[in-house]
Design a protein around this motif. Structure first.
Motif, mmCIF file in Angstrom:
data_model
loop_
_atom_site.group_PDB
_atom_site.id
_atom_site.type_symbol
_atom_site.label_atom_id
_atom_site.label_comp_id
_atom_site.label_asym_id
_atom_site.label_seq_id
_atom_site.Cartn_x
_atom_site.Cartn_y
_atom_site.Cartn_z
ATOM 1 N N SER A 143 0.818 -1.208 0.000
ATOM 2 C CA SER A 143 0.000 0.000 0.000
ATOM 3 C C SER A 143 0.856 1.265 0.000
ATOM 4 C CB SER A 143 -0.935 -0.006 1.210
ATOM 5 O OG SER A 143 -0.190 0.172 2.390
ATOM 6 N N PHE A 144 2.177 1.136 0.276
ATOM 7 C CA PHE A 144 3.027 2.317 0.229
ATOM 8 C C PHE A 144 3.366 2.713 -1.206
ATOM 9 C CE2 PHE A 144 4.942 0.930 4.569
ATOM 10 C CZ PHE A 144 3.721 1.179 5.152
ATOM 11 N N MET A 145 2.963 1.863 -2.164
ATOM 12 C CA MET A 145 3.295 2.165 -3.559
ATOM 13 C C MET A 145 2.180 2.917 -4.284
ATOM 14 S SD MET A 145 5.313 -1.198 -4.884
ATOM 15 C CE MET A 145 5.098 -2.313 -3.535
ATOM 16 N N LEU A 146 1.049 3.150 -3.601
ATOM 17 C CA LEU A 146 -0.075 3.789 -4.287
ATOM 18 C C LEU A 146 0.266 5.225 -4.679
ATOM 19 C CD1 LEU A 146 -2.900 2.394 -1.998
ATOM 20 C CD2 LEU A 146 -2.329 1.677 -4.316
ATOM 21 N N GLY A 147 0.979 5.905 -3.784
ATOM 22 C CA GLY A 147 1.385 7.270 -4.113
ATOM 23 C C GLY A 147 2.361 7.301 -5.280
ATOM 24 N N GLU A 148 3.168 6.251 -5.372
ATOM 25 C CA GLU A 148 4.101 6.194 -6.499
ATOM 26 C C GLU A 148 3.359 6.164 -7.830
ATOM 27 O OE1 GLU A 148 7.395 3.268 -6.338
ATOM 28 O OE2 GLU A 148 7.034 3.261 -4.190
ATOM 29 N N ILE A 149 2.183 5.517 -7.852
ATOM 30 C CA ILE A 149 1.407 5.485 -9.103
ATOM 31 C C ILE A 149 1.128 6.912 -9.557
ATOM 32 C CG2 ILE A 149 -0.711 4.693 -10.213
ATOM 33 C CD1 ILE A 149 -0.931 2.514 -8.153
ATOM 34 N N ALA A 150 0.752 7.752 -8.588
ATOM 35 C CA ALA A 150 0.458 9.137 -8.937
ATOM 36 C C ALA A 150 1.707 9.828 -9.466
ATOM 37 C CB ALA A 150 -0.089 9.873 -7.716
ATOM 38 N N LEU A 151 2.828 9.615 -8.793
ATOM 39 C CA LEU A 151 4.079 10.241 -9.225
ATOM 40 C C LEU A 151 4.433 9.820 -10.646
ATOM 41 C CD1 LEU A 151 6.762 11.761 -8.603
ATOM 42 C CD2 LEU A 151 7.653 9.582 -7.792
#
Lengths: 383, 528, 255
Positions: free
Chosen positions: B39-47
């Motif tokens: 779940s820590f990778m969800l923000g990476e999707i946005a980036l």
């Protein structure tokens, strides 16, 4: 809480292993002239955390757990390497396919198989990107040494002494400027710098033309005597519409179809279906009635006309108006009837407007007066 | 060969270090530890979506003409031949039908925009439900909310640029919303649009806003957002060794970096997959904008959909006093509501801290069940938002399922007020019962399946105490900490790997703890 | 390219047909042909009357005067018959708010006979001679967006009206059904007389509708139902975010 963090804030395994601990060994804040109060100077390096992890930290990585890499199983490692390599090579295939498609496939509308151009590009591009991406992840997951590592968090808040020193510095500097004492300087600075905020305001005036809001918004392209033109510029005459017919019409002025506020909708129903009140007696003729198509809610064209129920329905927010009864609101967020355009027929049998709409068209606005153009109607009612 | 490369690399590194003294910084950066959790990778999707937006958007600017100048179409798309349209629309048709790779770039750009916003929202939910916004990360929460709002504005500007029938309808609604602002409405609308609608300048103005101003600000905010994550270090879930003072995870170099880099290409790949195989915003079918035309089912992109929905559900209240008109039917759902929603969202960390009198640092994440009120508030808000979103597509729902649009609207109006409180109560109770299940596990251990008959004749099922690496996960309250630290299995669970799983310790059968766990190595097999 | 070619071939066929008609006309002589036409017409009307009595008279009355089950058909013209029967809406299965499209009960000849019969009962709009789908595509598109898309959506997939009424999808409709729908204004659809939209303009619209519902390719991939941003948003979440979460789970999972 802050204290307990400080108490527990220790560098990881001692052993001079600041490298492994990253910024655990040193504050990220370089404090310049401040007293060194970061974790390192507060506690000194080399203290160990009373955690079993420290006992394992000899490898320098403070490694806790082997990351499941396969280096200890040559056969499986070999297979993993082959899988990663296959994915990387998939990228190569994708790139080649992409380049060939990009350059050679027909791409212009109407060419044979042009509709496959974008999907093919997409497939090859996806192959090239997923190949490298999945390969890298698989590589990291299977072949790289990925040990779980412990790192200490550093204290975020500054030492109270630092805080005081900073505050002191700021205060002292501010006093050195002389501002607290020299009131003339201070007030003139406030006034002068404050006035800079006004500097951008004149630019705003360049953005909009100065228009008499009420007149511009309340009036449309319709004038007394202007014919009702259809979307191809032909005037509409009596008999063009059958009962149950409806048509979008525009004022007979240059560029009338482009006028965003002037589009109207002429509807024909059986005269007995139309509820006409005394004050609007002369506004419709023989079951022909004209309303503005611009929704009184947010300005979408209200052109979904149901010829049996006489509902006019807005596709944007579903406001529903009763075309048989002065376009009254039946449903939805619109608050006002659609404005009506009074019409008559000229000598050649063409429909003409008797003036502008009875109310300002379109959505509400602050200065809107409900009956801006009403006097004009009264004046013309006799003609 | 290898030595030559090594030599060259070290030469370059020395050259740079001589001038910047960068080795220490690089060393510390490469050794930085990031906790691992999906779940820590969800923000990476946005980036990554944002990077794709910049790349694809740059390509599009090379061909797009942001101008409302009227032209007659003579391009390749025959069904529009001879039709008057704006230069913006014509150039979008050219990009779609006459530029190599133009259509796929347009579609990747649009999908990336939808996914940028979607991943921001999903990331926001993760941060919310796990309490990652708490002290010291409130500033980053604010940056995130800012990015969300800017993303909506940026998306709407981009959606409006092609000047097709759908986007023109959207712009007209935006203009009408501006008109409804009390006192200054007409001034604001005329200022933005350059006069009475359509004003003739909005495309020209939106273009630099969309490609320069807002993306520039977004880029700056993303940089600050990431810098804060880097500086304050990432949060993590509780686990063996995972305390408020530690970060346990992978080092940036090489494994974490390889995964993150690979993930960028995977996100890019999903976007190209959608961009190539799923047609989006077919502006040639919509036709050029014409103020007298409209299509059934005119909707904004999904991230504006909740505002369209609130507008549809709003009753038709309008007030008139003296000579002035005040329009709550427009103002409330389009301006007051988002103002309140985003305001509450931005203030939430501060409100929660104030109401719970919590001033502590929090580097460990909450399990949603352990904060029933927050979780219930979140579920309630999502319900509210979803109802608005569905209302934004109520005509499509009515059309596909042959339902009455009027009844859908009435139902959703009622649902907007009835459902969120119900969801609140249900979620809270659900959280509490999950907590009780956890307590049960901690107190009594796992049901072993072994039935024992007591001398009295009673049958009882034997339980096995929870292994330490799980009990530490559940030790989320002071009472439980007490239980685990002084309990039979509370001694040094730290050296065992953390079981993974968002909502529950994963791993199916939880085996009883081995007789002795000397240094944790033996436990690895039982976990994953 | 293809559409230009097909338009040219359309013209060619039309010219050829005109030449043949002209040839036949001179060969057989006008009066005779007219008489034969008349005879054929009366046969068709009689056949149509029989079909009507069997299939339609229960609701519409023995003399088309209408009744409890259906409206009068006097003066509705051939177009209404062609629209209703050829789209399978008539005969109506049961009393419903809006007649749904069903399996067609009659073949083309029978429909024409029925239409001829109803037309003999008080006239009314009828189909023009010649092809219906050789109109100007671009003009048709513009007229479609002004007159049709507000209900039927930009791609003719249909849309919702008030109180569970709907504008149906145009995809299953053939040229005759599209054209006659405009002429006859079935149910809540407005009626477009020939003075309002000329024969050529109606043909242009018919051409455009057939183009977008049958010929137009989707160069961007799957059209997602051509409903606009709603399915796009769903796909963004279900496919896009869904796939990416699966990927994060894979990356996050320990080997």
């Amino acid at each position: 809480m802050s204290d307990s963090i400080r108490d527990r804030l220790k560098a990881p395994a001692g052993h001079g292993e600041q490298a492994g601990g990253g910024d655990t060994s040193r504050s990220d804040v370089t404090s310049g002239d401040f007293v060194q109060t970061d974790s390192r100077s507060a506690h000194g390096p080399g203290q160990t955390i009373p955690s079993p992890s420290a006992t394992q930290a000899g490898d320098g990585g403070t490694g806790l757990v082997g990351g499941g890499h396969l280096s200890d199983d040559p056969k499986r490692a070999k297979r993993a390497e082959q899988a990663v390599a296959a994915l990387f090579l998939l990228s190569l295939v994708g790139v080649i396919g992409f380049c060939v498609t990009f350059a050679a496939w027909p791409y212009e509308f109407g060419e044979r198989y042009f509709e496959l151009y974008t999907p093919l590009l997409g497939i090859f591009m996806t192959l090239s990107l997923l190949g490298i991406g999945a390969g890298a992840v698989l590589w990291a997951k299977t072949l790289m040494v990925d040990e779980e590592t412990v790192q200490m968090r550093h204290q975020l808040s500054s030492d109270p002494k630092d805080r005081e020193a900073t505050a002191e510095l700021l205060k002292k500097g501010f006093e050195e400027t002389g501002l607290p004492r020299r009131t003339l300087l201070r007030n003139s600075l406030l006034l002068g710098a404050g006035s800079l905020a006004i500097l951008p305001v004149p630019f705003l005036f360049g953005f909009g033309r100065f228009q008499h809001k009420e007149r511009v918004l309340a009036k449309t392209g319709w004038k007394a005597g202007s014919r009702l033109l259809d979307e191809l510029g032909r005037p509409v005459k009596m008999g063009d519409l059958e009962i149950g017919g409806a048509k979008t019409v525009f004022p007979d002025v240059p560029g009338g179809r482009r006028l965003a506020d002037s589009a109207a909708f002429i509807i024909r129903m059986r005269p007995d279906e139309l509820k006409v009140k005394e004050d609007r007696k002369n506004w419709s003729i023989d079951g022909h009635i004209v309303y503005s198509v611009i929704c009184t809610h947010l300005g979408c064209p209200v052109k979904l006309y149901e010829q049996q129920t006489h509902h006019l329905f807005c596709p944007c927010h579903q406001s529903t108006f009763d075309a048989a009864d002065e376009a009254k609101v039946l449903f939805g967020p619109a608050a006002r009837n659609l404005p009506q355009l009074a019409i008559s027929v000229d000598a050649d049998g063409y429909f003409v407007a008797r003036g502008d709409f009875n109310e300002p068209v379109g959505p509400s606005y602050w200065e809107r007066k409900p009956h801006y153009s009403e006097p004009k109607y009264n004046a013309e009612a006799g003609s | 060969m290898a030595t030559a490369v090594e030599k060259g690399a070290s030469g370059a590194a020395v050259w740079v270090d001589d001038r910047l003294g960068s080795s220490n910084f690089i060393k510390r950066s490469l050794n930085k530890v990031f906790p691992d959790h999906w779940s820590f990778m969800l923000g990476e999707i946005a980036l990554y979506s944002f990077i794709v937006l910049l790349l694809s958007g740059t390509y599009l600017t090379l061909f797009f003409e942001g101008s409302s100048r009227e032209v007659i179409y003579h391009g390749a798309y025959t069904p529009l031949k001879g039709i008057p349209m704006s230069a913006a629309y014509e150039s979008t048709l050219r990009i779609s039908f006459e530029v190599r790779g133009g259509l796929i770039m347009r579609q990747i750009h649009h999908w990336a925009a939808l996914l940028f916003m979607a991943s921001i929202v999903v990331h926001l939910m993760r941060v919310f439900f796990t309490g990652a916004f708490r002290k010291p990360r409130e500033l980053n929460w604010l940056l995130g909310v800012g990015l969300l709002v800017l993303g909506i504005l940026e998306g709407f500007a981009g959606y409006s640029l092609p000047d097709d029938l759908l986007s023109g309808t959207g712009l007209r609604i935006a203009y009408s919303i501006a008109l409804s602002i009390p006192v200054i409405g007409t001034w604001a609308a005329f200022l933005v649009f350059g006069g009475e609608y359509p004003g003739g300048e909005i495309i020209e103005r939106l273009y630099p806003i969309h490609i320069l101003l807002v993306p520039g600000i977004i880029l700056g905010l993303i940089t600050a957002h990431l810098a804060l994550v880097w500086y304050q270090k990432h949060t993590q879930f509780a686990g063996p060794g995972r305390t408020e003072d530690t970060v346990i995870g992978s080092k940036v170099y090489p494994a974490y970096g390889a995964k993150a880099g690979g993930f960028f290409f995977l996100v890019f790949g999903v976007l190209t997959l959608l961009g190539g195989l799923a047609q989006i915003n077919p502006i040639w079918l919509y036709g050029p904008y014409d103020p007298s035309q409209v299509s059934a089912g005119s909707q904004p992109d999904w991230y504006v959909g909740f505002l369209d929905g609130s507008t549809r559900l709003m009753p038709n209240w309008e007030l008139r006093f003296w000579d002035y008109t005040f329009s709550p039917n427009v103002l409330l759902p389009t301006q007051v509501l988002p103002g309140i929603l985003f305001g509450l969202l931005a203030l939430y960390p501060f409100l929660e801290a104030k109401l719970t009198r919590d001033r502590a640092y929090h580097n460990l994440l909450d399990r949603p069940r352990d904060k029933p009120v927050r979780t219930a508030l979140g579920a309630m808000s999502i319900t509210f938002y979803l109802i608005l979103l569905i209302a934004g597509g109520n005509d499509i729902v009515a059309s596909i399922f042959h339902l009455s649009i009027n009844e859908i609207t009435y139902t959703l109006r009622a649902g907007l007020f009835i459902l969120p409180p119900l969801v609140y109560v249900a979620t809270k109770r659900f959280c509490l019962s999950l907590q009780r299940a956890d307590d049960e596990l901690l107190h009594h251990g796992i049901e072993s399946g072994t039935i024992r008959r007591l001398p009295s004749g009673e049958f009882v099922e034997e339980t096995v105490p929870l292994p330490p690496q799980y009990s530490v996960l559940l030790a989320t309250t002071p009472e439980r900490k007490e239980l685990t630290s002084h309990g039979a299995h509370g001694d040094h669970p730290a050296a065992t790997p953390a079981p993974r799983g968002f909502f529950r310790p994963r791993g199916g059968v939880i085996e009883p703890a081995p007789e002795k766990a000397p240094d944790g190595k033996e436990l690895e097999g039982t976990v994953d | 390219m293809t559409s230009t070619r097909s338009r040219f071939s359309g013209y060619a066929v039309l010219l050829l047909a005109l030449a043949m008609v002209g040839g036949l006309y001179t060969a057989f002589g006008a009066p005779k042909s007219k008489a034969a036409d008349g005879a054929n017409q009366s046969i068709a009307i009689e056949e149509g009357r029989q079909l009507y009595l069997q299939g339609c008279s229960t609701c519409h009355g023995l003399n088309n005067e209408g009744g409890a089950g259906g409206p009068t058909l006097i003066g509705v013209g051939a177009s209404a018959v062609i629209f209703q029967v050829e789209s399978g809406r008539m005969p109506l299965a049961a009393g419903v708010a809006q007649a749904p499209r069903k399996k067609v009960k009659y073949d083309r000849t029978q429909i024409d006979q029925l239409a001829a019969y109803i037309e003999s009962r008080g006239g009314g709009p009828t189909l023009p001679k010649g092809r219906l789908d050789d109109g100007d595509l671009a003009l048709g598109g513009d007229l479609f967006r002004t007159n049709c898309s507000s209900c039927h959506n930009f791609a003719g997939v249909g849309g919702a009206l008030t109180r569970s009424k709907y504008a149906p999808s145009l995809k299953p409709a053939d040229e005759r059904v599209i054209y006659t729908a405009m002429q006859s204004g079935p149910e809540n659809m407005p009626r477009f007389s020939d003075n309002q939209l000329t024969v050529d303009e109606k043909k242009a619209i018919t051409r455009y509708v057939r183009y977008i519902t049958h010929e137009a390719k989707d160069p961007g991939g799957a059209p997602l139902g051509r409903y606009g941003p709603v399915p796009e948003g769903l796909v963004a979440f279900l496919v896009g975010i869904g796939l990416l979460i699966v990927i994060t789970l894979w990356i996050g999972a320990r080997a």
